[in-house]
Design a protein around this motif. Structure first.
Motif, PDB file in Angstrom:
ATOM      1  N   TYR A  33       0.834  -1.199   0.000  1.00 42.89           N
ATOM      2  CA  TYR A  33       0.000   0.000   0.000  1.00 42.89           C
ATOM      3  C   TYR A  33       0.870   1.250   0.000  1.00 42.89           C
ATOM      4  O   TYR A  33       1.987   1.237   0.503  1.00 42.89           O
ATOM      5  N   TRP A  34       0.299   2.312  -0.528  1.00 47.82           N
ATOM      6  CA  TRP A  34       0.838   3.654  -0.337  1.00 47.82           C
ATOM      7  C   TRP A  34      -0.248   4.527   0.281  1.00 47.82           C
ATOM      8  O   TRP A  34      -1.413   4.491  -0.153  1.00 47.82           O
ATOM      9  N   VAL A  47      -3.289   3.763  -2.746  1.00 47.41           N
ATOM     10  CA  VAL A  47      -3.378   2.617  -3.639  1.00 47.41           C
ATOM     11  C   VAL A  47      -3.014   1.339  -2.898  1.00 47.41           C
ATOM     12  O   VAL A  47      -2.231   1.371  -1.940  1.00 47.41           O
ATOM     13  N   SER A  48      -3.616   0.230  -3.334  1.00 46.92           N
ATOM     14  CA  SER A  48      -3.201  -1.080  -2.853  1.00 46.92           C
ATOM     15  C   SER A  48      -2.768  -1.925  -4.049  1.00 46.92           C
ATOM     16  O   SER A  48      -3.238  -1.711  -5.181  1.00 46.92           O
ATOM     17  N   PHE A  49      -1.884  -2.875  -3.787  1.00 47.39           N
ATOM     18  CA  PHE A  49      -1.229  -3.633  -4.864  1.00 47.39           C
ATOM     19  C   PHE A  49      -1.140  -5.070  -4.430  1.00 47.39           C
ATOM     20  O   PHE A  49      -0.652  -5.360  -3.333  1.00 47.39           O
ATOM     21  N   LYS A  57      -7.612   1.817  -5.837  1.00 49.92           N
ATOM     22  CA  LYS A  57      -6.972   3.137  -5.756  1.00 49.92           C
ATOM     23  C   LYS A  57      -8.002   4.172  -5.376  1.00 49.92           C
ATOM     24  O   LYS A  57      -9.203   4.009  -5.617  1.00 49.92           O
ATOM     25  N   SER A  58      -7.524   5.241  -4.763  1.00 52.07           N
ATOM     26  CA  SER A  58      -8.409   6.321  -4.358  1.00 52.07           C
ATOM     27  C   SER A  58      -8.500   7.361  -5.475  1.00 52.07           C
ATOM     28  O   SER A  58      -7.748   7.316  -6.461  1.00 52.07           O
TER      29      SER A  58
ATOM     30  N   TYR B  98      -9.390  -4.331  -0.781  1.00 50.75           N
ATOM     31  CA  TYR B  98      -8.111  -5.020  -0.670  1.00 50.75           C
ATOM     32  C   TYR B  98      -7.256  -4.418   0.433  1.00 50.75           C
ATOM     33  O   TYR B  98      -6.070  -4.203   0.257  1.00 50.75           O
ATOM     34  N   GLY B  99      -7.890  -4.153   1.571  1.00 52.75           N
ATOM     35  CA  GLY B  99      -7.135  -3.710   2.729  1.00 52.75           C
ATOM     36  C   GLY B  99      -7.072  -2.216   2.926  1.00 52.75           C
ATOM     37  O   GLY B  99      -6.376  -1.739   3.806  1.00 52.75           O
ATOM     38  N   LYS B 100      -7.808  -1.450   2.119  1.00 50.47           N
ATOM     39  CA  LYS B 100      -7.802   0.009   2.295  1.00 50.47           C
ATOM     40  C   LYS B 100      -8.230   0.368   3.705  1.00 50.47           C
ATOM     41  O   LYS B 100      -9.299  -0.024   4.161  1.00 50.47           O
ATOM     42  N   LEU B 101      -7.381   1.096   4.403  1.00 44.48           N
ATOM     43  CA  LEU B 101      -7.706   1.575   5.736  1.00 44.48           C
ATOM     44  C   LEU B 101      -8.164   3.015   5.661  1.00 44.48           C
ATOM     45  O   LEU B 101      -7.584   3.830   4.954  1.00 44.48           O
TER      46      LEU B 101
END
Lengths: 113, 113
Positions: A33-34, A47-49, A57-58, B98-101
């Motif tokens: 993640y970032w 974003v998640s990967f 992604k946001s 997918y894990g977005k916090l």
């Protein structure tokens, strides 16, 4: 104890320039993640990967942003043409499972002049 | 986007006493909640988490309570120590991404000796 590392710790760039922020996630983690935190504001998801592709992604993560896992250990965030408002702390995180505890790196402070 | 709110920007507590940090959320899809601690110039450090199927989780001096009907959770630190002085973030995951916090704004805890 394994940890997430990030380089550089501080990056100063001119508006319009490209920057690449680097991260080495924890080795047996599968989700990356970032996030970013603009000074005085909350930590925001970018974003998640997972499985070598973007999983989510946001709205912040527009066409100027991209992520890559160029090898088995590094995870990078590229900003193609930086803007003043991109100035923030950028945190990389990783986790074993989606939604599991995410472990954060120390962050890269990006300053866009 | 105020899905996770920490209404107290700061909290000051005497060493040895209890610290109670509060967090409210609006999204009923949130399924898993986490507390992170952050020192200046470092990334968030995972502290404790709780699943929505539980109402309490304890780990040493840290206990998290979840009240789903009120959409409220709290972190109790007993006894508080000066080294606990940091920014505390509440975060939530909705179980589908997918894990977005999603993070709250944070509460600055100061523990006085």
């Amino acid at each position: 104890e394994p940890e997430v590392t990030q380089t550089p710790s501080h990056q100063v760039t001119q508006m319009g320039q490209e920057v690449i922020l680097r991260c080495v996630p924890i080795s047996n983690h599968l989700y990356f993640y970032w996030y970013r935190q603009i000074l005085g504001q909350k930590v925001e998801f970018l974003v998640s990967f997972y499985n070598n592709e973007i999983s989510e992604k946001s709205e912040i993560f527009d066409d100027q942003f991209s992520v890559e896992r160029p090898d088995g250990s590094n995870f990078t965030l590229k900003i193609r043409s930086t803007k003043l408002e991109d100035s923030a702390m950028y945190f990389c995180a990783s986790s074993k499972l989606a939604g599991a505890e995410q472990f954060f790196g120390p962050g890269t402070r990006l300053t866009v002049l | 986007d105020q899905q996770v709110k920490q209404n107290s920007p700061s909290l000051s507590v005497q060493e040895g006493r209890i610290s109670i940090l509060n967090c409210d959320y609006t999204n009923s899809m949130f399924d898993y909640f986490l507390w992170y601690k952050k020192y200046p110039a470092e990334g968030p450090t995972f502290l404790i988490s709780i699943s929505s199927i539980k109402d309490k989780n304890e780990d040493g001096r840290f206990t998290v309570f979840l009240n789903k009907s009120a959409k409220h959770l709290s972190l109790h630190i007993v006894p508080s120590q000066p080294g606990d002085s940091a920014v505390y973030f509440c975060a939530a995951w909705d179980g589908t991404s997918y894990g977005k916090l999603t993070f709250g704004q944070g509460t600055i805890l100061t523990v006085h000796p």
